[in-house]
Scaffold this motif. Structure first.
Motif, short mmCIF file in Angstrom:
data_model
loop_
_atom_site.label_atom_id
_atom_site.label_comp_id
_atom_site.label_asym_id
_atom_site.label_seq_id
_atom_site.Cartn_x
_atom_site.Cartn_y
_atom_site.Cartn_z
N SER A 54 14.51 4.07 -10.93
CA SER A 54 15.24 4.98 -11.82
C SER A 54 14.31 5.63 -12.83
O SER A 54 14.40 6.83 -13.10
CB SER A 54 16.36 4.22 -12.55
OG SER A 54 17.31 3.74 -11.63
N THR A 55 13.38 4.85 -13.39
CA THR A 55 12.44 5.39 -14.37
C THR A 55 11.55 6.46 -13.77
O THR A 55 11.36 7.54 -14.35
CB THR A 55 11.57 4.25 -14.95
OG1 THR A 55 12.42 3.31 -15.62
CG2 THR A 55 10.55 4.80 -15.93
N LEU A 56 10.98 6.20 -12.61
CA LEU A 56 10.06 7.16 -12.00
C LEU A 56 10.76 8.42 -11.54
O LEU A 56 10.23 9.53 -11.68
CB LEU A 56 9.32 6.50 -10.84
CG LEU A 56 8.38 5.35 -11.23
CD1 LEU A 56 7.68 4.77 -10.00
CD2 LEU A 56 7.34 5.80 -12.25
N VAL A 57 11.96 8.29 -10.99
CA VAL A 57 12.71 9.48 -10.57
C VAL A 57 13.03 10.38 -11.76
O VAL A 57 12.93 11.61 -11.68
CB VAL A 57 14.00 9.07 -9.82
CG1 VAL A 57 14.89 10.30 -9.56
CG2 VAL A 57 13.66 8.40 -8.49
N LYS A 58 13.38 9.76 -12.89
CA LYS A 58 13.65 10.53 -14.11
C LYS A 58 12.42 11.29 -14.59
O LYS A 58 12.53 12.32 -15.26
CB LYS A 58 14.17 9.60 -15.22
CG LYS A 58 15.59 9.12 -15.01
CD LYS A 58 16.00 8.13 -16.10
CE LYS A 58 17.41 7.59 -15.85
NZ LYS A 58 17.78 6.56 -16.87
N GLN A 59 11.24 10.78 -14.24
CA GLN A 59 9.98 11.44 -14.62
C GLN A 59 9.60 12.56 -13.65
O GLN A 59 8.55 13.17 -13.78
CB GLN A 59 8.85 10.41 -14.71
CG GLN A 59 9.02 9.41 -15.82
CD GLN A 59 7.93 8.33 -15.82
OE1 GLN A 59 7.06 8.31 -14.95
NE2 GLN A 59 7.97 7.45 -16.80
N GLY A 60 10.46 12.82 -12.67
CA GLY A 60 10.18 13.86 -11.71
C GLY A 60 9.50 13.39 -10.45
O GLY A 60 9.21 14.19 -9.55
N LEU A 61 9.25 12.09 -10.35
CA LEU A 61 8.63 11.52 -9.15
C LEU A 61 9.76 11.18 -8.17
O LEU A 61 10.21 10.04 -8.07
CB LEU A 61 7.81 10.28 -9.53
CG LEU A 61 6.66 10.58 -10.51
CD1 LEU A 61 6.02 9.28 -11.01
CD2 LEU A 61 5.61 11.46 -9.86
#
Length: 405
Positions: free
Chosen positions: A161-168
């Motif tokens: 969830s954290t990485l997807v929110k960063q655009g990854l």
């Protein structure tokens, strides 16, 4: 005369108290509480569980005083060799011939599922600290199983969830081909898609893989933004190290979905730096965790993993439940375990739900660079605390029919 009646009354009360105490002690089956540590002692998961798990359980027994309800506590252990059929055979033998009351750790997801099923059939308690699969509290839940440390849903919830929110948001998975690997790939994929991202590929490798070159080249060719390592233990170490050697991490983010502090130690900070991991325990989080971890380090010369810390915490919670229940009978002990909050160096206000899931806070951590690390085993920066009710799957969305009735 009055004095004599008072004396007789006191004597009668003392006799009743003594008889009650004797009856309580007699409710310990076989006059001993026996705990079996069933785990990977020599294979690819042995660093994160193994002999360190046995040490943690024995520490808990020693700290409890070595007895419960006046009866001795004994610890036996065995290597499941990462074989589900062997795990079931050992568990059955322990219950049938050695009067083992509770089995703990359980190793990988496949061995955990098989051992927990035997425990359910025999009405004995199984505490899964090492397996990740959410099946233990979903379709394979039972009245005598507790899933204690983490699960694949919780690991994915924090990191993905954290990485997807960063655009990854474009992911490729390198997955170990067993139940736990399948489980974390599915859970991670669900979080990628829920965040608006996409899964562009995946490859599965056998447990005994040592050469990950072809898998890393496949991942690079897919041109993802993130490679999620849904693999564990020595396999994760080898895969991440190979990715570093091929320079994959220079333009692609690497996510250690099944990475433990023992893996970071083996990789070294130069290779592991910047990686996000989700964990239920970090030895250097607060004074309570540091005090226990230093005692553990004195015995093992290694800082504990989340699993090994959970082995201690779960064993202590189990013994306290026996003390409160006045018996080691599985049903009554489980009732006390579920009624009683868990407050120790491992969990704050932890609770065991009806489906057997022990709910507690999880932590999103970033692996430090060599320059950021100030002392041995100073590996993580805690970036976020994930409350337990967010970290673990809501029970109402699960598949545990026992809990949903």
């Amino acid at each position: 005369m009055k004095f004599r009646r008072k004396l007789l009354c006191s004597a009668a009360l003392l006799a009743l108290s003594t008889a009650a105490a004797a009856q309580q002690q007699a409710r310990v089956s076989g006059d001993v509480v026996r705990i079996g540590v069933l785990t990977d002692m020599s294979g690819f998961l042995s660093d994160m569980t193994g002999t360190g798990a046995v040490t943690a359980v024995k520490m808990a027994v020693e700290d409890f005083g070595g007895k419960v309800l006046g009866k001795p506590i004994e610890v036996v252990s065995a290597d499941n060799q990462n074989k589900a059929d062997l795990a079931a055979t050992i568990a059955r033998s322990w219950f049938d011939t050695q009067q083992v009351d509770m089995i703990i750790d359980l190793g990988n997801s496949a061995t955990g599922l098989s051992a927990a099923q035997v425990a359910a059939d025999k009405n004995r308690i199984a505490i899964a600290t090492s397996p990740g699969t959410t099946r233990l509290t979903n379709e394979n839940c039972s009245a005598t199983t507790v899933h204690y440390a983490y699960d694949t849903y919780a690991l994915a919830a924090g990191t993905v969830s954290t990485l997807v929110k960063q655009g990854l948001d474009a992911w490729y998975f390198l997955t170990i081909d067993f139940a736990g690997g399948h489980s974390i790939e599915k859970d991670a994929s669900d979080f990628v898609k829920a965040g608006g991202g996409k899964v562009i590929g995946a490859a599965r490798h056998p447990i005994d893989t040592t050469d990950f070159s072809s898998y890393v080249l496949q991942a690079r060719a897919a041109k993802p933004k993130v490679v999620g390592f849904a693999t564990a233990g020595q396999s994760a170490i080898n895969a991440i190290r190979t990715a570093g050697e091929f320079g994959l991490g220079k333009d692609v983010a690497l996510a250690g979905l099944y990475v433990f502090i023992s893996d970071v130690h083996a990789l070294g900070l130069k290779t592991a730096q910047g990686m996000y991991v989700t964990t239920g325990f970090y030895w250097d989080r607060d004074e309570a965790s540091r005090q226990w971890a230093r005692r553990y380090f004195e015995k093992t010369r290694r800082m504990p993993t989340m699993i090994q810390a959970a082995d201690y915490s779960a064993t202590t919670h189990y013994l306290k439940a026996i003390q409160a229940a006045g018996t080691d009978e599985a049903g009554e002990v489980m009732k006390k375990m579920k009624e009683t909050p868990i407050n120790d160096f491992f969990a704050r206000n932890g609770k065991i739900r009806a489906d057997g899931r022990m709910v507690h806070d999880m932590f999103l951590a970033r692996v430090k660079s060599p320059a950021e690390s100030k002392y041995p085993w100073d590996y993580y920066t805690i970036k976020a605390v994930i409350p337990g009710d967010q970290a673990f799957q809501d029970m109402s969305k699960g598949k545990c029919t026992m809990a949903l009735k």
